[in-house]
Design a protein around this motif. Structure first.
Motif, mmCIF file in Angstrom:
data_model
loop_
_atom_site.group_PDB
_atom_site.id
_atom_site.type_symbol
_atom_site.label_atom_id
_atom_site.label_comp_id
_atom_site.label_asym_id
_atom_site.label_seq_id
_atom_site.Cartn_x
_atom_site.Cartn_y
_atom_site.Cartn_z
ATOM 1 N N ILE A 1 42.108 58.561 42.840
ATOM 2 C CA ILE A 1 42.791 58.509 41.544
ATOM 3 C C ILE A 1 43.658 57.264 41.455
ATOM 4 N N ASP A 2 44.407 56.992 42.513
ATOM 5 C CA ASP A 2 45.295 55.831 42.525
ATOM 6 C C ASP A 2 44.514 54.523 42.449
ATOM 7 N N PHE A 3 43.362 54.478 43.117
ATOM 8 C CA PHE A 3 42.534 53.265 43.111
ATOM 9 C C PHE A 3 42.130 52.896 41.683
ATOM 10 N N VAL A 4 41.681 53.904 40.925
ATOM 11 C CA VAL A 4 41.254 53.658 39.546
ATOM 12 C C VAL A 4 42.456 53.367 38.646
ATOM 13 N N LEU A 5 43.511 54.161 38.801
ATOM 14 C CA LEU A 5 44.698 53.960 37.969
ATOM 15 C C LEU A 5 45.335 52.597 38.199
ATOM 16 N N GLU A 6 45.432 52.198 39.456
ATOM 17 C CA GLU A 6 46.037 50.897 39.767
ATOM 18 C C GLU A 6 45.185 49.754 39.231
ATOM 19 N N GLY A 7 43.854 49.925 39.317
ATOM 20 C CA GLY A 7 42.963 48.898 38.785
ATOM 21 C C GLY A 7 43.131 48.727 37.290
ATOM 22 N N GLN B 1 45.784 49.722 35.509
ATOM 23 C CA GLN B 1 47.147 49.285 35.223
ATOM 24 C C GLN B 1 47.264 47.769 35.366
ATOM 25 N N HIS B 2 46.659 47.234 36.434
ATOM 26 C CA HIS B 2 46.692 45.786 36.640
ATOM 27 C C HIS B 2 45.983 45.065 35.488
ATOM 28 N N THR B 3 44.853 45.624 35.053
ATOM 29 C CA THR B 3 44.112 45.017 33.951
ATOM 30 C C THR B 3 44.938 45.025 32.669
ATOM 31 N N CYS B 4 45.631 46.124 32.409
ATOM 32 C CA CYS B 4 46.475 46.203 31.212
ATOM 33 C C CYS B 4 47.555 45.129 31.246
ATOM 34 N N GLU B 5 48.131 44.901 32.420
ATOM 35 C CA GLU B 5 49.174 43.878 32.554
ATOM 36 C C GLU B 5 48.609 42.484 32.277
ATOM 37 N N VAL B 6 47.397 42.221 32.810
ATOM 38 C CA VAL B 6 46.783 40.904 32.619
ATOM 39 C C VAL B 6 46.369 40.702 31.165
ATOM 40 N N LEU B 7 45.786 41.729 30.559
ATOM 41 C CA LEU B 7 45.338 41.609 29.175
ATOM 42 C C LEU B 7 46.511 41.410 28.211
ATOM 43 N N VAL C 1 37.536 32.387 26.643
ATOM 44 C CA VAL C 1 37.476 33.150 27.896
ATOM 45 C C VAL C 1 38.613 34.161 27.915
ATOM 46 N N ILE C 2 38.263 35.433 28.105
ATOM 47 C CA ILE C 2 39.263 36.490 28.242
ATOM 48 C C ILE C 2 39.216 36.990 29.675
ATOM 49 N N HIS C 3 40.344 36.935 30.346
ATOM 50 C CA HIS C 3 40.420 37.335 31.757
ATOM 51 C C HIS C 3 40.519 38.854 31.853
ATOM 52 N N VAL C 4 39.503 39.466 32.475
ATOM 53 C CA VAL C 4 39.461 40.915 32.630
ATOM 54 C C VAL C 4 39.285 41.267 34.111
ATOM 55 N N PRO C 5 40.366 41.575 34.836
ATOM 56 C CA PRO C 5 40.244 41.991 36.242
ATOM 57 C C PRO C 5 39.407 43.261 36.352
ATOM 58 N N ARG C 6 38.714 43.407 37.480
ATOM 59 C CA ARG C 6 37.845 44.573 37.647
ATOM 60 C C ARG C 6 38.169 45.367 38.900
ATOM 61 N N GLY C 7 39.190 44.961 39.641
ATOM 62 C CA GLY C 7 39.610 45.745 40.797
ATOM 63 C C GLY C 7 38.625 45.784 41.940
ATOM 64 N N GLY C 8 37.714 44.804 42.021
ATOM 65 C CA GLY C 8 36.701 44.821 43.082
ATOM 66 C C GLY C 8 36.986 43.852 44.203
ATOM 67 N N GLU C 9 38.262 43.536 44.436
ATOM 68 C CA GLU C 9 38.595 42.577 45.473
ATOM 69 C C GLU C 9 38.329 43.156 46.859
ATOM 70 N N LYS C 10 38.179 42.252 47.829
ATOM 71 C CA LYS C 10 37.995 42.592 49.242
ATOM 72 C C LYS C 10 36.793 43.498 49.465
ATOM 73 N N GLY C 11 35.726 43.242 48.716
ATOM 74 C CA GLY C 11 34.482 43.962 48.942
ATOM 75 C C GLY C 11 34.440 45.358 48.367
ATOM 76 N N LYS C 12 35.442 45.772 47.609
ATOM 77 C CA LYS C 12 35.447 47.106 47.030
ATOM 78 C C LYS C 12 34.668 47.128 45.718
ATOM 79 N N THR D 1 37.589 48.823 33.057
ATOM 80 C CA THR D 1 38.521 47.769 32.643
ATOM 81 C C THR D 1 37.895 46.870 31.578
ATOM 82 N N VAL D 2 36.591 46.623 31.707
ATOM 83 C CA VAL D 2 35.883 45.821 30.707
ATOM 84 C C VAL D 2 35.793 46.589 29.393
ATOM 85 N N LEU D 3 35.515 47.893 29.503
ATOM 86 C CA LEU D 3 35.465 48.738 28.307
ATOM 87 C C LEU D 3 36.810 48.736 27.589
ATOM 88 N N LEU D 4 37.882 48.737 28.364
ATOM 89 C CA LEU D 4 39.227 48.688 27.790
ATOM 90 C C LEU D 4 39.391 47.451 26.914
#
Length: 295
Positions: free
Chosen positions: A108-114, A116-122, A237-248, A254-257
């Motif tokens: 749950i935290d993995f998805v929520l944090e991903g 949340q980070h995207t909302c901050e960047v957007l 260009v719109i920057h949309v983080p996807r939370g897939g860093e470090k091989g995850k 986040t893109v749908l958002l």
């Protein structure tokens, strides 16, 4: 995603540095491009590289051979050895689930944090400005074409449907091979292209962008790879983080958002068109209800 193995010898880099001064200006241009765009080169043909540099494919091959490689295939083999193997989707899933270790709260935290980070960047000023530019283009579009392949193809279908509901004709560009060619043939001047793409400069994206440029169609890119080849060739260009860093595993939500932000913004920019379209859809829907008699 490609994992660059820093423990390996950079054969291309060594040869480029040692022989660059011996190359003619044309050959040096090609060799420099390859050195600075290695991941893109892994998926390009000699003709595609030549087209980008406004030279001939023979010049591209000569530049490669001048650095001691038999040809483009030999060069790619060398670069692949230097990069190391690409991280596959199955590896990303394995990495993610192993990290989460069957812990529901961690998942749950993995998805929520991903998200949340995207909302901050957007919400950052540069992204708000880019989104405003995108909405201005879309509000005047004859039709919106939404490009996305793989999992993003599902988002393309959804986005096209939502734009259509709001009274803005839209179509998805989400196939590969001849199927994508059949979709691309429907593009016309006056359209606007929305692309979902990351680092890999795949042929589907390259072909779509080339056709858009030929028709004078502006392109909007949603990506987490701000330094990609696609990022250099689009209008917005719109920057949309996807939370897939470090091989995850990356998140598609986040893109749908971001897409829903754009859809709602376009609808609110042209409210009369949006309301008229929704009302007409409801009228048509009432006529489809069971027991409705036709005249």
């Amino acid at each position: 995603m490609i994992r660059k193995d820093k423990s390996r010898v950079d054969l291309y880099g060594d040869r480029f540095r040692a022989r660059a001064h011996q190359l003619t200006p044309r050959l040096h241009q090609v060799a420099t491009y390859i050195n600075e765009n290695r991941e893109a080169v892994m998926e390009q043909t000699a003709m595609e590289i030549a087209a980008l540099l406004k030279t001939s494919d023979a010049t591209v091959v000569r530049a490669i051979q001048a650095l001691g490689f038999a040809g483009l295939r030999d060069l790619k083999s060398t670069l692949e050895h230097w990069f190391g193997p690409a991280i596959s989707a199955s590896e990303k899933i394995s990495t993610t689930v192993n990290i989460l270790a069957s812990d529901v709260n961690s998942s749950i935290d993995f998805v929520l944090e991903g998200h949340q980070h995207t909302c901050e960047v957007l919400s950052e000023p540069n992204n708000r400005f880019a989104m405003a530019q995108a909405v201005a283009l879309l509000s005047e579009a004859r039709q919106v074409a939404i490009f996305g392949i793989g999992a993003s193809g599902v988002l393309a279908e959804y986005t096209a449907r939502m734009f259509s509901r709001m009274g803005l004709p839209a179509t998805a560009l989400n196939r590969t091979g001849i199927g994508l060619a059949e979709q691309l043939i429907e593009l016309q001047r006056g359209d606007v292209l929305v692309m979902m793409a990351q680092k890999s400069a795949h042929r589907e994206g390259q072909t779509t962008l080339r056709e858009a440029k030929r028709l004078g169609i502006p392109a909007i890119l949603l990506t987490n790879a701000l330094d990609s080849r696609f990022s250099k060739e689009v209008n917005v260009v719109i920057h949309v983080p996807r939370g897939g860093e470090k091989g995850k595993i990356p998140l598609h939500g986040t893109v749908l958002l971001c897409l829903e932000m754009i859809i709602l913004s376009v609808a609110s920019t042209t409210p009369q068109r949006s309301i008229k379209s929704i009302k007409r859809i409801n009228e048509l829907h009432r006529g489809l209800k069971p027991g409705k008699k036709s005249n």
